[in-house]
Design a protein around this motif. Structure first.
Motif, PDB file in Angstrom:
ATOM      1  N   PRO A 241     -13.679 -11.381 -11.591  1.00  0.00           N
ATOM      2  CA  PRO A 241     -13.448 -11.113 -10.216  1.00  0.00           C
ATOM      3  C   PRO A 241     -12.094 -10.655  -9.960  1.00  0.00           C
ATOM      4  CG  PRO A 241     -14.849 -13.071  -9.993  1.00  0.00           C
ATOM      5  CD  PRO A 241     -14.467 -12.684 -11.698  1.00  0.00           C
ATOM      6  N   SER A 242     -11.096 -11.598 -10.476  1.00  0.00           N
ATOM      7  CA  SER A 242      -9.714 -11.231 -10.028  1.00  0.00           C
ATOM      8  C   SER A 242      -9.394  -9.696 -10.620  1.00  0.00           C
ATOM      9  CB  SER A 242      -8.794 -12.169 -10.302  1.00  0.00           C
ATOM     10  OG  SER A 242      -8.952 -12.521 -11.858  1.00  0.00           O
ATOM     11  N   GLU A 243     -10.126  -9.413 -11.701  1.00  0.00           N
ATOM     12  CA  GLU A 243      -9.705  -7.882 -12.336  1.00  0.00           C
ATOM     13  C   GLU A 243     -10.210  -6.714 -11.374  1.00  0.00           C
ATOM     14  OE1 GLU A 243      -9.288  -8.780 -16.949  1.00  0.00           O
ATOM     15  OE2 GLU A 243     -11.099  -8.282 -16.101  1.00  0.00           O
ATOM     16  N   LEU A 244     -11.123  -7.170 -10.378  1.00  0.00           N
ATOM     17  CA  LEU A 244     -11.727  -6.113  -9.513  1.00  0.00           C
ATOM     18  C   LEU A 244     -11.046  -5.381  -8.528  1.00  0.00           C
ATOM     19  CD1 LEU A 244     -15.071  -7.614  -8.102  1.00  0.00           C
ATOM     20  CD2 LEU A 244     -14.843  -5.526  -9.690  1.00  0.00           C
ATOM     21  N   SER A 245      -9.774  -4.661  -9.240  1.00  0.00           N
ATOM     22  CA  SER A 245      -8.861  -4.265  -8.368  1.00  0.00           C
ATOM     23  C   SER A 245      -9.449  -2.961  -7.657  1.00  0.00           C
ATOM     24  CB  SER A 245      -7.556  -3.689  -9.084  1.00  0.00           C
ATOM     25  OG  SER A 245      -8.148  -2.765 -10.329  1.00  0.00           O
ATOM     26  N   ALA A 246      -8.959  -2.609  -6.492  1.00  0.00           N
ATOM     27  CA  ALA A 246      -9.704  -1.538  -5.665  1.00  0.00           C
ATOM     28  C   ALA A 246      -9.195  -0.250  -6.531  1.00  0.00           C
ATOM     29  CB  ALA A 246      -9.195  -1.616  -4.291  1.00  0.00           C
ATOM     30  N   PRO A 247     -10.173   0.478  -6.956  1.00  0.00           N
ATOM     31  CA  PRO A 247      -9.806   1.587  -7.636  1.00  0.00           C
ATOM     32  C   PRO A 247      -9.240   2.692  -6.601  1.00  0.00           C
ATOM     33  CG  PRO A 247     -11.983   1.248  -7.622  1.00  0.00           C
ATOM     34  CD  PRO A 247     -11.568   0.371  -6.926  1.00  0.00           C
ATOM     35  N   LEU A 248      -8.248   3.292  -6.697  1.00  0.00           N
ATOM     36  CA  LEU A 248      -7.857   4.368  -5.859  1.00  0.00           C
ATOM     37  C   LEU A 248      -8.507   5.352  -6.250  1.00  0.00           C
ATOM     38  CD1 LEU A 248      -4.077   4.046  -5.703  1.00  0.00           C
ATOM     39  CD2 LEU A 248      -5.690   3.513  -3.906  1.00  0.00           C
ATOM     40  N   PRO A 249      -9.378   6.179  -5.433  1.00  0.00           N
ATOM     41  CA  PRO A 249     -10.013   7.277  -5.780  1.00  0.00           C
ATOM     42  C   PRO A 249      -9.515   8.504  -6.096  1.00  0.00           C
ATOM     43  CG  PRO A 249     -10.396   6.747  -3.504  1.00  0.00           C
ATOM     44  CD  PRO A 249      -9.483   5.931  -3.950  1.00  0.00           C
ATOM     45  N   PHE A 250      -8.225   8.631  -7.057  1.00  0.00           N
ATOM     46  CA  PHE A 250      -7.547   9.804  -6.789  1.00  0.00           C
ATOM     47  C   PHE A 250      -7.254  10.211  -8.145  1.00  0.00           C
ATOM     48  CE2 PHE A 250      -4.749   7.448  -3.332  1.00  0.00           C
ATOM     49  CZ  PHE A 250      -5.818   7.808  -2.235  1.00  0.00           C
TER      50      PHE A 250
END
Lengths: 360, 600
Positions: free
Chosen positions: B226-235
């Motif tokens: 869970p802590s690795e679930l960083s918000a992926p910047l959709p860039f």
């Protein structure tokens, strides 16, 4: 070297800049870059996550839940910005594709105290801004669930981390690090880079347009001419950076120690300008000079960023008021390096001036 | 000499010349800089980036806690006894005493707290990763699956936010047919050792994500704690901009400089006096650069292992960069003007390419940028021929027109004049207006401005479409009207400037009619070819309102030119600005009137 003649050359160059209105483009460019980077960071996040600005939740996101019952349901119920809908996985995935829900979780029937891990499948919309927002919210729920599972399995653990109790922090993104750690040094530095590119154009143009002979036939020496151009470019650096800080201030972003930052920018800018001037004097041709200079610029910046207590870092520290008196020492070091470069430029320019063909 | 041979002659000559002027001088230093660059990169990779060092001051009473923040250089940590810390608490952004965290109630304090929370998470996972029973420390693993979904462009029509689905409290009912899906297996598909290794390396490394864009991902990459679930910047687009657009921009600079060099000290005079046609000169000079740019992009594509079909959408981009380089190289008065104008326009062009790509997979509007096609192709979705036409038509059209303008004006009196930028551009435009058939020329010119008008309007559309609804519509209407009025009147202005006697009442009426007609025809033609999808949305109806009935927009277009032209006729060239404003206001009022009618 005669200061009055240098001033005359500098004035002439500044006059040329203002009459061509090129500086307008330079400023527009900087505004655009600032807008661009702020839009990326602040605009996009704010657009899709109103909480980032407002600090409280107004919007609820639906999440599809499929599979076995688990403590995760309670974790979701604790949150008021996520609403759980129990549904079958196939229906939930269609709903996700329709954007009727923002995410889907599937929980297997693994018991909490099992030997093997619980593998939850999380479905999000691919490459989507909304997914980034929902990701953060679901992550917090999942972390709560993880904590619970860890407690169930605590007797199998051997070491425990130091405990810290955090105060309740407001949700939402905080742009402090972006503004002070990135935007401010960027804005302070852009004028320096613009000026360094400018000096190359100014010097190579004299060579390529063959206007040097006219210039040399006046009492102005070659070295004075070069320094006049350097002075014209250097003057622009603190002025532009200062205007940036005033604009930031008008937008409610207070920059501490602005005067000290401007000093750093001016000295660093002069260093870059001298570097550009040397490259231009060596190549006397714009394409080559700009090419070599821009490559050199990348090298210099990579190097500077990799060194602790570099001028850019000091600008950040000064802006947030955590820099100690050590920044004066670094300023002195950079000024020393700039002085050496200045001396080299003078010597080199003198040599070129003496080697130049006599006035016909 | 045939056209093909002369083009070849010029191209060979261009290659030889640029090799001799640049190559020998630059190579040694460039090679040295390259070696330095590699060394510095290695050094920077080891030392890390020290940009934000010491941003926050943190006071700690326990050396064990201090070890948590030690790896994060953003914190300047001070160890002191509890009472001393409390006394000086205002000097710190964060104070930690007896395991309690206190943060200053400022923006800086809150930012420091967020950073500390993340560091603490990292620390906790670090401790947990050392556990002998991995699944006691990491009992929960997330298998991330991404679903593709495109929202309708009409979604913004009702003024709702794209982000949150309305009525989340009501359980949704599926709209389409429901396909049966196989349930994910509950067993862990990856071995414990692999997971441990993944934790130690840190699977969430930001760089990994970017290398993964092009190379694709495995089952291991999808599994996270869970802590690795960083918000992926959709860039993803940012990476593509760096990888593809910067080399293209850089190479186009050389072409720009080559054009400029012909003008410096009248160096190109000899070339112009040869019987070779201007078109052959321009094409011949551009050809080597076009080839080099294509090769660079192909090399990058092959290196990244991406499909070569992504070259297709990049060709119009290359042409566009070259066309702009030609015009800027021909128009700039001095080197400094060249630098700033070129950097400015390339930034604009890059953002035009970049902004829409952010909405790739999300929004149909993203297709207006060819880079989106690149993103789609790399993802393996591919694009249809229709989408290709749709996203590249504007680039092809504007490039061809710019090349045409450049060729027509590649003459002695234009190249070697010393006029300011704006008036040189005006010269370029009036150079395209024939003396014998001025009205036909004006009409054609108006039709030719259409791709540019659309491009700029698309830019405003991208910029405005996320602003709340009523405001975005008003902004869009006004700016669209202004852009159109400007494009329509530019030809008239250029003629009036060059031939002051031309502007009579009769000629103004005729010219306005010709321009209005040309503009309308161009608009309709391009729209039918490309932009059907956007015109159906409410934003489309703002931009392209004038399509419903034919005689109304024709009258509007003519009226707009008449207003601006009338100002020019009555008060001379100084009145151009005010005339433009008045015409835009009239145009906006007309659009708003129809729009409110359509909305009510």
């Amino acid at each position: 070297m005669n200061a009055r003649r240098i001033a005359i050359v500098a004035k002439k160059e500044l006059f040329g800049l203002s009459s061509e209105k090129t500086i307008v483009f330079a400023i527009l460019l900087q505004v655009f870059i600032a807008m661009f980077s702020s839009f990326l960071m602040v605009g996009l996040t704010a657009m899709y996550d109103p909480e980032a600005i407002e600090g409280y939740s107004t919007i609820t996101y639906g999440v599809g839940y499929a599979g076995a019952d688990s403590a995760l349901i309670d974790e979701f119920e604790k949150r008021d910005d996520l609403v759980l809908h129990r549904m079958d996985l196939d229906v939930a995935l269609v709903a996700l594709r329709d954007r009727a829900v923002a995410a889907v979780v599937y929980v297997p029937d693994t018991p909490p105290d099992a030997e093997e891990p619980v593998t939850v499948t999380l479905y999000l919309i691919h490459n989507d801004l909304q997914s980034s927002v929902i990701n953060v919210k679901v992550k917090e729920a999942l972390q709560g669930y993880e904590k619970e599972l860890r407690e169930v399995r605590a007797d199998r653990m051997t070491s425990f981390p130091v405990r810290l109790n955090f105060p309740e922090s407001g949700s939402g993104e905080n742009f402090f690090e972006f503004v002070y750690g990135l935007l401010i040094p960027l804005l302070a530095l852009l004028p320096a880079i613009v000026s360094a590119a400018l000096i190359i154009d100014l010097i190579t143009e004299e060579y390529q347009r063959q206007t040097l002979e006219t210039l040399i036939s006046t009492p102005v020496t070659f070295a004075e001419m070069v320094w006049g151009k350097i002075a014209a470019c250097e003057v622009l650096v603190p002025i532009q950076a200062g205007v940036w800080f005033l604009l930031l201030g008008a937008n409610g972003i207070a920059v501490d120690n602005a005067a000290a930052i401007l000093l750093h920018v001016s000295v660093g800018g002069l260093f870059l300008i001298l570097l550009g001037a040397l490259v231009a004097l060596y190549y006397r041709e714009r394409t080559s000079a700009q090419f070599i200079f821009s490559t050199a610029l990348v090298v210099v910046f990579l190097l500077v960023m990799a060194v602790p207590y570099n001028p850019l870092n000091l600008m950040v520290r000064l802006a947030v008021d955590t820099a100690g008196p050590v920044h004066w020492l670094i300023l002195a070091l950079v000024a020393g390096a700039t002085a050496v470069l200045g001396w080299i430029t003078t010597v080199y320019a003198r040599r070129i001036g003496e080697a130049a063909p006599p006035v016909r | 000499m045939s056209l093909a041979t002369s083009i070849r002659t010029i191209a060979v000559w261009e290659i030889n010349r640029s090799m001799t002027t640049m190559g020998r001088n630059i190579l040694p230093l460039a090679a040295g800089l390259l070696i330095l660059l590699v060394l510095v990169t290695v050094f920077a990779a080891q030392s890390g980036v020290h940009m934000q060092d010491g941003m926050y001051r943190i006071g700690i009473d326990d050396p064990d806690v201090a070890r948590i923040v030690a790896p994060d250089s953003r914190f300047a940590a001070y160890l002191d006894s509890g009472p001393a810390l409390w006394e000086n608490r205002f000097a710190y952004d964060i104070v930690i005493m007896n395991g309690e965290v206190y943060a200053a109630d400022t923006d800086k304090g809150r930012a420091a707290l967020k950073t500390l929370e993340r560091d603490y998470e990292t620390y906790v996972s670090y401790v947990a990763a050392g556990e002998p029973d991995l699944f006691a420390a990491y009992p929960l693993w997330i298998d991330l699956q991404y679903i593709k979904s495109e929202i309708d462009f009409l979604a913004t029509q009702s003024g709702q936010q794209v982000g949150a689905p309305a009525g989340a409290r009501v359980p949704p009912t599926p709209s389409g047919p429901v396909e049966a899906v196989t349930l994910p297996p509950s067993a862990m598909p990856v071995s414990e050792d692999d997971l441990r290794e993944h934790l130690e390396i840190g699977g969430g490394h930001p760089l990994k994500r970017y290398t993964g864009i092009i190379s694709g991902d495995s089952a291991m990459d999808r599994l996270r704690t869970p802590s690795e679930l960083s918000a992926p910047l959709p860039f993803d687009a940012i990476v593509l901009v760096f990888v593809f657009i910067f080399p293209l921009y850089f190479t186009s600079q050389f072409f720009m400089m080559s054009v400029m060099n012909e003008r410096v000290g009248r160096a190109g005079e000899a070339l112009l006096s040869t019987p070779i046609r201007a078109s052959a000169i321009v094409v011949g000079k551009a050809l080597p650069y076009f080839t080099i740019m294509l090769l660079i992009v192909a090399a990058i594509t092959l290196f990244a292992g991406a499909p070569l079909t992504i070259l297709l959408p990049l060709i119009p981009v290359i042409l566009f960069f070259l066309a702009n380089a030609l015009i800027i190289g021909m128009a700039a008065r001095s080197f400094k003007e060249l630098s700033f104008v070129s950097i400015f326009f390339s930034t604009l062009a890059t953002s035009y390419l970049f902004f829409p790509t952010v909405f790739a997979n999300t929004h149909i509007i993203s297709i207006i940028s060819p880079l989106t096609l690149v993103v789609l192709e790399i993802q393996g979705d591919g694009f249809t021929a229709m989408e290709f036409v749709y996203s590249t038509a504007l680039f092809f059209a504007t490039s061809i027109i710019l090349f045409y303008v450049g060729t027509v004006n590649f003459r002695e009196e234009r190249l070697f004049s010393e006029k300011p930028l704006a008036s040189r551009l005006m010269d370029f435009i009036s150079g395209g207006i024939s003396r014998s058939h001025p009205h036909l020329s004006l009409s054609l010119l108006a039709a030719f401005t259409i791709p540019f008008v659309f491009m700029v309007q698309m830019m405003t559309l991208i910029l405005f479409f996320n602003i709340p609804m009523p405001l975005s519509l008003v902004l869009l209407t006004v700016s669209a009207a202004f852009i159109e009025e400007f494009a329509k009147s530019i030809g008239l202005y250029a003629v009036a400037r060059e031939r002051p006697g031309f502007l009579t009442v009769r000629n103004l009426l005729l010219g306005a009619a010709a321009i209005g007609l040309g503009f309308l025809i161009g608009e309709k033609l391009l729209l039918f070819v490309t932009l059907a999808q956007i015109t159906e949305s409410i934003f489309g109806s703002v931009l392209f309102l004038s399509l419903q009935v034919l005689w109304m927009p024709l009258l509007l277009h003519i009226a707009g030119v008449l207003i601006t032209g009338g100002f020019l006729l009555l008060w001379g060239r100084r009145a151009y600005g005010p005339g433009l404003v008045v015409a835009s206001v009239v145009h906006s009022l007309y659009n708003l009137h129809f729009l409110s009618g359509a909305l009510l």
